[in-house]
Enzyme design. Structure first.
Site, mmCIF file in Angstrom:
data_model
loop_
_atom_site.group_PDB
_atom_site.id
_atom_site.type_symbol
_atom_site.label_atom_id
_atom_site.label_comp_id
_atom_site.label_asym_id
_atom_site.label_seq_id
_atom_site.Cartn_x
_atom_site.Cartn_y
_atom_site.Cartn_z
ATOM 1 N N TRP A 14 38.260 34.153 34.489
ATOM 2 C CA TRP A 14 38.060 35.405 35.247
ATOM 3 C C TRP A 14 38.636 36.626 34.537
ATOM 4 C CZ3 TRP A 14 35.981 37.177 39.814
ATOM 5 C CH2 TRP A 14 36.474 38.397 40.295
ATOM 6 N N ASN A 16 39.011 41.048 35.466
ATOM 7 C CA ASN A 16 38.602 42.239 36.205
ATOM 8 C C ASN A 16 39.024 43.480 35.429
ATOM 9 O OD1 ASN A 16 40.855 40.820 37.982
ATOM 10 N ND2 ASN A 16 41.118 42.928 38.551
ATOM 11 N N ASP A 17 39.740 44.414 35.992
ATOM 12 C CA ASP A 17 39.888 45.766 35.430
ATOM 13 C C ASP A 17 40.235 45.842 33.934
ATOM 14 O OD1 ASP A 17 40.132 45.810 38.160
ATOM 15 O OD2 ASP A 17 42.059 46.815 38.195
ATOM 16 N N GLN A 33 42.628 42.599 33.153
ATOM 17 C CA GLN A 33 43.156 41.702 34.175
ATOM 18 C C GLN A 33 42.492 40.341 33.986
ATOM 19 O OE1 GLN A 33 45.331 42.827 37.387
ATOM 20 N NE2 GLN A 33 45.933 43.384 35.316
ATOM 21 N N PHE A 76 49.731 43.383 37.183
ATOM 22 C CA PHE A 76 48.540 44.099 37.639
ATOM 23 C C PHE A 76 48.182 45.217 36.656
ATOM 24 C CE2 PHE A 76 47.725 43.323 42.468
ATOM 25 C CZ PHE A 76 47.769 41.957 42.283
ATOM 26 N N SER A 77 47.196 46.005 37.041
ATOM 27 C CA SER A 77 46.585 46.960 36.108
ATOM 28 C C SER A 77 47.526 48.056 35.637
ATOM 29 C CB SER A 77 45.359 47.601 36.758
ATOM 30 O OG SER A 77 44.315 46.681 36.743
ATOM 31 N N ARG A 152 50.130 51.263 42.937
ATOM 32 C CA ARG A 152 49.884 50.535 41.684
ATOM 33 C C ARG A 152 49.018 51.292 40.684
ATOM 34 N NH1 ARG A 152 47.413 47.214 45.717
ATOM 35 N NH2 ARG A 152 45.138 47.431 45.806
ATOM 36 N N ASP A 153 48.861 50.629 39.532
ATOM 37 C CA ASP A 153 47.925 51.014 38.470
ATOM 38 C C ASP A 153 48.357 52.275 37.720
ATOM 39 O OD1 ASP A 153 46.613 48.870 39.583
ATOM 40 O OD2 ASP A 153 45.150 50.071 40.668
ATOM 41 N N GLU A 204 42.695 53.029 44.110
ATOM 42 C CA GLU A 204 43.044 52.128 43.011
ATOM 43 C C GLU A 204 42.703 52.784 41.675
ATOM 44 O OE1 GLU A 204 42.857 47.624 44.419
ATOM 45 O OE2 GLU A 204 40.842 48.414 44.173
#
Ligand code: FRU
Length: 451
Positions: A14, A16-17, A33, A76-77, A152-153, A204
């Site tokens: 997997w 993602n970002d 991610q 996380f991102s 976050r991020d 986000e």
């Protein structure tokens, strides 16, 4: 290690970002991610890929992974910055307050806290997950500033002598953008915030940058309905921002960066020539089976890198010029079978259509429409049709990049982009207004020179 040409895809399992996108010491680095254990979201790591030209990608394995009390449940991102020759990676560190007993890769009762952390890499190759991390903004305890869980991020940049950071957050009901600043890139102080209904209930992956003297904010607001399954799309707005006071105000409503349904969590950086380049995660409802090149079952990929420009307050997005160089081999209609990447130029007027192996594109009532219902089998509940806002001219010019799981349509020199994830394109291409086609030449020597 797996290599990708054109689209950066999950090396297996997997992704993602996009995270930590940077041109550093002669090459592009793109982190992402990554859940390395299954083709679904879970405890987040940062996967790492490098490229000399934004076209050819080499996967470098996992760079960041949980090692600390504060990031034990996910890295996380976040973003990257070069400081004194080092690569500094800023990320959100997640710690679950309850574990789901049946799935330790998800929080029990969605109960977790988030702080902001960084990792210092001496060279973009070595990532010491035990000794090179530090927490820089602890879990927020003041609700007036932001949320302990949903903050976050970090996107970090330098302007003049100072460093700045934007974070997405919420007051529980409405999204917020938090601003921090720093003199040395390590010690951060809270500098202000902006709240808006445009940010949904939580914002986000914010990104703030200047293009031709105008600041733009991009972000992914959650809870703004866009379709049955995806309730989020990536948006942008021109903003007024004063770095001295850190005051920020939207100049108008946020609007889509891409009019398809799958594009999310974009991040920008400056390329070697100083162009503002964007990549985003293309969400995929289903994994793709393992392939002969050694890639295991996978879910998630990045869109092609897009160069942003500003025209009359609107962001235009065009494919990066290095991609034009890569799609260089002219091909005939009869050679196209949709199993290998190619680029197609066409025009369409009201009533005309293109059919890319079952993915239909047409103009109706002055807007460009797409329908993927014939090439999205088994993905129930997802939006199948998409459309751009009103086109400016009766005949629109299309620059389309096709590969077996993604069709990206650049409309009228990047005024709109509409991208769609697809599964199982048929082997034909039909359209009476196709002008030219170019195959991607993955075998071409890697070209370091930029146009
Ligand atoms: C966006 C996002 C980010 C978060 C990351 C976790 O897709 O939810 O806000 O940092 O994904 O994987």
């Amino acid at each position: 290690m797996i290599q990708d040409t054109l689209h950066l895809k999950a090396p297996g399992n997997w992704i993602n970002d996009p995270n930590g996108f940077i041109f550093y010491k002669g090459q592009y680095h793109l982190f992402y991610q990554h859940f390395p254990f299954a083709p679904r979201w879970g405890t987040m790591h940062w996967g790492h890929a490098t490229s000399p030209d934004l076209v050819h990608w080499q996967h470098q394995g996992v760079a960041l992974f949980p090692t600390k009390d504060y990031d034990q449940n996910g890295v996380f991102s976040g973003s990257a910055l070069e400081v004194d020759g080092r690569m500094q990676l800023y990320y959100s560190a997640v710690r679950y307050r309850q574990i789901n007993p049946e799935d330790i890769h998800c929080a029990g009762q969605d109960d977790f806290v988030t702080s902001q952390a960084m990792m210092i890499s001496p060279d973009g190759k070595e990532f010491d997950n035990w000794n090179a991390k530090r927490q820089i903004i602890p879990v927020l305890t003041d609700r007036v500033i932001g949320d302990a869980k949903h903050t976050r991020d970090p996107k970090v940049w330098k302007d003049g002598d100072r460093y700045y950071m934007v974070l997405g957050s919420t007051d529980g009901a409405q999204g917020r953008l938090l601003l921090y600043r720093s003199e040395d890139s390590f010690q951060w102080e809270y500098a202000g915030q902006c709240a808006s209904a445009e940010f949904g209930w939580m914002l986000e992956c914010p990104d703030l940058f200047r293009l031709d003297g105008q600041y733009f904010l991009i972000g992914s607001p959650m809870g703004i309905p866009s379709g049955p399954k995806y309730h989020e799309l990536a948006m942008y707005a021109p903003v007024d921002f004063d770095p001295a006071s850190c005051r920020l105000q939207l100049r108008g409503p946020m609007t889509c960066l891409d009019w398809g349904m799958d594009f999310y969590a974009p991040q920008t950086t400056l390329d070697q020539q100083g162009r503002r380049v964007l990549v985003a995660w293309m969400r995929m409802p289903q994994p793709v089976p393992a392939s002969a090149d050694g890639r295991g079952v996978w879910n998630g990929m990045m869109c092609l890198p897009r160069v942003l420009s500003e025209e009359k307050g609107q962001l235009y997005a065009r494919p990066h010029p290095n991609l034009e160089k890569a799609y260089c081999r002219p091909v005939q209609l009869g050679d196209v079978d949709n199993t290998r990447p190619y680029r197609l130029r066409a025009t369409l007027a009201e009533g005309e259509q293109l059919d890319i192996g079952g993915y239909r594109i047409w103009v109706e009532q002055g807007c460009l429409h797409t329908d993927r219902s014939r090439v999205f089998a088994g993905c129930q509940g997802y939006r199948l049709q998409a459309a751009t806002p009103a086109l400016e001219q009766p005949r629109c010019r299309l620059d389309i990049f096709v590969e077996p799981n993604l069709v990206e349509i650049f409309v009228d020199e990047g005024r709109f982009v509409l991208s769609s994830v697809v599964y199982g394109l048929e082997k034909y291409l039909e359209g009476t207004t196709i002008e030219s086609m170019y195959a991607a030449d993955p075998e071409s020597p890697r070209d370091r020179s930029e146009s």
